[in-house]
Design a protein around this motif. Sequence first.
Motif, PDB file in Angstrom:
ATOM      1  N   ARG A 113     -11.998  69.985 -18.895  1.00  0.00           N
ATOM      2  CA  ARG A 113     -11.866  71.479 -18.787  1.00  0.00           C
ATOM      3  C   ARG A 113     -10.765  71.719 -17.680  1.00  0.00           C
ATOM      4  O   ARG A 113     -10.858  70.905 -16.707  1.00  0.00           O
ATOM      5  N   GLU A 114     -10.066  72.770 -17.887  1.00  0.00           N
ATOM      6  CA  GLU A 114      -9.171  73.046 -16.474  1.00  0.00           C
ATOM      7  C   GLU A 114     -10.013  73.744 -15.469  1.00  0.00           C
ATOM      8  O   GLU A 114     -10.773  74.514 -15.611  1.00  0.00           O
ATOM      9  N   ASP A 115     -10.064  72.960 -14.497  1.00  0.00           N
ATOM     10  CA  ASP A 115     -10.782  73.239 -13.322  1.00  0.00           C
ATOM     11  C   ASP A 115     -10.158  74.048 -11.987  1.00  0.00           C
ATOM     12  O   ASP A 115     -10.264  74.589 -11.106  1.00  0.00           O
ATOM     13  N   ASP A 116      -8.678  74.296 -12.236  1.00  0.00           N
ATOM     14  CA  ASP A 116      -7.584  75.123 -11.379  1.00  0.00           C
ATOM     15  C   ASP A 116      -7.662  76.628 -11.769  1.00  0.00           C
ATOM     16  O   ASP A 116      -7.254  76.826 -12.829  1.00  0.00           O
ATOM     17  N   LEU A 117      -7.966  77.253 -10.799  1.00  0.00           N
ATOM     18  CA  LEU A 117      -8.052  78.674 -11.127  1.00  0.00           C
ATOM     19  C   LEU A 117      -6.634  79.233 -11.574  1.00  0.00           C
ATOM     20  O   LEU A 117      -6.411  80.046 -12.760  1.00  0.00           O
ATOM     21  N   PRO A 118      -5.452  79.419 -10.857  1.00  0.00           N
ATOM     22  CA  PRO A 118      -4.249  79.887 -11.332  1.00  0.00           C
ATOM     23  C   PRO A 118      -3.876  79.265 -12.664  1.00  0.00           C
ATOM     24  O   PRO A 118      -3.192  79.873 -13.433  1.00  0.00           O
ATOM     25  N   THR A 119      -4.066  78.009 -13.030  1.00  0.00           N
ATOM     26  CA  THR A 119      -3.494  77.387 -14.129  1.00  0.00           C
ATOM     27  C   THR A 119      -4.259  77.681 -15.189  1.00  0.00           C
ATOM     28  O   THR A 119      -3.732  78.070 -16.478  1.00  0.00           O
ATOM     29  N   ARG A 179     -14.571  79.076 -11.602  1.00  0.00           N
ATOM     30  CA  ARG A 179     -13.230  78.341 -10.649  1.00  0.00           C
ATOM     31  C   ARG A 179     -13.198  78.930  -9.309  1.00  0.00           C
ATOM     32  O   ARG A 179     -12.583  78.325  -8.593  1.00  0.00           O
ATOM     33  N   ARG A 180     -13.294  80.148  -9.252  1.00  0.00           N
ATOM     34  CA  ARG A 180     -13.435  80.776  -7.853  1.00  0.00           C
ATOM     35  C   ARG A 180     -14.510  80.330  -6.919  1.00  0.00           C
ATOM     36  O   ARG A 180     -13.979  80.483  -5.646  1.00  0.00           O
ATOM     37  N   TYR A 181     -15.572  79.917  -7.405  1.00  0.00           N
ATOM     38  CA  TYR A 181     -16.703  79.353  -6.307  1.00  0.00           C
ATOM     39  C   TYR A 181     -17.072  78.024  -6.525  1.00  0.00           C
ATOM     40  O   TYR A 181     -17.820  77.901  -7.180  1.00  0.00           O
ATOM     41  N   GLY A 182     -16.246  77.087  -5.676  1.00  0.00           N
ATOM     42  CA  GLY A 182     -16.543  75.614  -5.901  1.00  0.00           C
ATOM     43  C   GLY A 182     -16.380  74.988  -7.098  1.00  0.00           C
ATOM     44  O   GLY A 182     -17.070  74.244  -7.510  1.00  0.00           O
ATOM     45  N   SER A 183     -15.207  75.083  -7.408  1.00  0.00           N
ATOM     46  CA  SER A 183     -14.553  74.609  -8.710  1.00  0.00           C
ATOM     47  C   SER A 183     -14.697  73.014  -8.731  1.00  0.00           C
ATOM     48  O   SER A 183     -14.447  72.508  -7.606  1.00  0.00           O
ATOM     49  N   VAL A 184     -15.004  72.346  -9.664  1.00  0.00           N
ATOM     50  CA  VAL A 184     -14.931  70.864  -9.563  1.00  0.00           C
ATOM     51  C   VAL A 184     -14.431  70.450 -11.044  1.00  0.00           C
ATOM     52  O   VAL A 184     -14.579  71.143 -12.271  1.00  0.00           O
ATOM     53  N   PRO A 185     -13.977  69.015 -11.017  1.00  0.00           N
ATOM     54  CA  PRO A 185     -13.714  68.615 -12.338  1.00  0.00           C
ATOM     55  C   PRO A 185     -14.893  68.494 -13.347  1.00  0.00           C
ATOM     56  O   PRO A 185     -15.893  68.209 -12.771  1.00  0.00           O
ATOM     57  N   HIS A 186     -14.826  69.102 -14.447  1.00  0.00           N
ATOM     58  CA  HIS A 186     -16.162  68.641 -15.528  1.00  0.00           C
ATOM     59  C   HIS A 186     -15.382  68.653 -16.933  1.00  0.00           C
ATOM     60  O   HIS A 186     -14.517  69.072 -17.262  1.00  0.00           O
ATOM     61  N   ALA A 187     -16.524  68.149 -17.654  1.00  0.00           N
ATOM     62  CA  ALA A 187     -15.990  67.794 -19.014  1.00  0.00           C
ATOM     63  C   ALA A 187     -17.211  67.763 -19.830  1.00  0.00           C
ATOM     64  O   ALA A 187     -18.660  67.959 -19.504  1.00  0.00           O
ATOM     65  N   GLY A 188     -17.111  67.843 -21.332  1.00  0.00           N
ATOM     66  CA  GLY A 188     -18.196  67.891 -22.249  1.00  0.00           C
ATOM     67  C   GLY A 188     -17.675  68.032 -23.611  1.00  0.00           C
ATOM     68  O   GLY A 188     -16.266  67.644 -23.860  1.00  0.00           O
ATOM     69  N   PHE A 189     -18.427  68.109 -24.530  1.00  0.00           N
ATOM     70  CA  PHE A 189     -18.153  68.031 -26.128  1.00  0.00           C
ATOM     71  C   PHE A 189     -19.107  68.702 -26.803  1.00  0.00           C
ATOM     72  O   PHE A 189     -20.265  69.250 -26.466  1.00  0.00           O
ATOM     73  N   GLY A 190     -18.902  69.017 -28.239  1.00  0.00           N
ATOM     74  CA  GLY A 190     -19.859  69.473 -29.054  1.00  0.00           C
ATOM     75  C   GLY A 190     -19.845  68.652 -30.535  1.00  0.00           C
ATOM     76  O   GLY A 190     -18.824  67.960 -30.768  1.00  0.00           O
ATOM     77  N   MET A 191     -21.165  68.563 -30.891  1.00  0.00           N
ATOM     78  CA  MET A 191     -21.299  67.600 -32.138  1.00  0.00           C
ATOM     79  C   MET A 191     -21.919  68.544 -33.019  1.00  0.00           C
ATOM     80  O   MET A 191     -23.058  69.033 -32.730  1.00  0.00           O
TER      81      MET A 191
END
Length: 434
Positions: A364-370, A392-404
């Motif tokens: 997921r996009e973790d950068d607020l302006p982007t 994203r404003r409060y302690g944003s970090v790289p993160h990922a996931g999926f759906g099945m």
Amino acid sequence: MRPTVYIADIAQHEGKEITLHGWLYNRRSSGKLHFLQVRDGTGTIQCVVFKGNVAPEVFHEADHLPQESSLTVTGLVKKDERSPIGFELDVKSLAPVAKPAREYPIGHKEHGVAFLMEQRHLWLRSQRQQVILRVRHTVEKAIRDFFDERGFTLVDAPIFTPSACEGTSTLFEVPYFDLGKAYLTQSGQLYMEAAAMALGKVYCFGPTFRAEKSKTRRHLTEFWMVEPEVAYMDLDGDMELMEQFVSYVVQTALAKHRKELVSVLERDVSKLEAVKPPFPRITYTEAVDVIQKAGHPMKWGDDIGGDEETVVAKQFDRPVMVHRYPAEMKAFYFKKDPADPKVALGCDVLAPEGYGEIIGGGQREDDLPTLEAAIEHHQLPKEAFEWYLDVRRYGSVPHAGFGMGVERCVAWICGLHHVRETIPFARMMERITP
């Protein structure tokens, strides 16, 4: 009253007199013998009624019971090598609980799918449908076990949502008191992103709804989906989680239901045995090359449809992971590849044998302006996503996931042509009953 014994546990009672409660699946007669196939939901057993072992009225009754009569049967459990379950019941007595008020509409013959879907509430009683639902149960339990054993926390996402993840064209709109419109959820992902910032590793598992006007064999308007989300995870970690997850679910179902898959569903389980890591991984660009070489008129930037998915999946003996799709094809929340901004850090898992996409996900996009720019680019109402931007404003970090989707996975494991058989009561464009 004797304690009820279930057919699934019959081997524990060899040589003993027991009582079963069930329904008459089928029967036939041979002179002084009546053979009743009785099911109880856990299995089916042959109950042999010998004229010399029961009262005359019982022997006569046994030869005239209509299909799907509910009944109680008492008898001696005997070993029988010819039986699919290894045992049969030597009947001492039987008593109908209720006889059908009319002829049972689903006989032991071929019926059209349209008719069977109208009779879905009764079709569930057939052996084939029972096996499918048992496999579904195992798949759902395996899903929970996989994540629970790895420290994930189950977080329930809302069914009513104030906005769409990817536009409102494929959502069901409902009035919501004085607040205006709400939508039935198409995904719990955005909420899982917020939950992952609190709990690290989370997943939601529940019904989702798509108003997409599609009548393909892969689509339902209501289906169940599991969606994990992990903080501090990139696309590579996400893909590794995907292949571990799919392998675990498939191998668990195979281990528990191998016999039923083969004998009842006629599934070639050798295809499932190959579903083990590592899965082959190819980029979208490589997939397009494969599709073009197969003679399909596809160009870079086009969506990979069902036919194209089949072409790609046929190259491998297990699921294939296609990653880095064109960014313009993906939803606003996908992170672009820093090495090539034209593509997004997303991945689809394509099942073999023509079953297509069973998993979709990515970083997921973790950068607020982007992310703000992406919302504007997709012409989405920013105010509806202010809470999502707070992630994203409060302690944003790289993160990922999926759906099945559960139904596509079950259809693949069972070797079914259409997903409508994988859910107890299917909801499709043309069907909302029974």
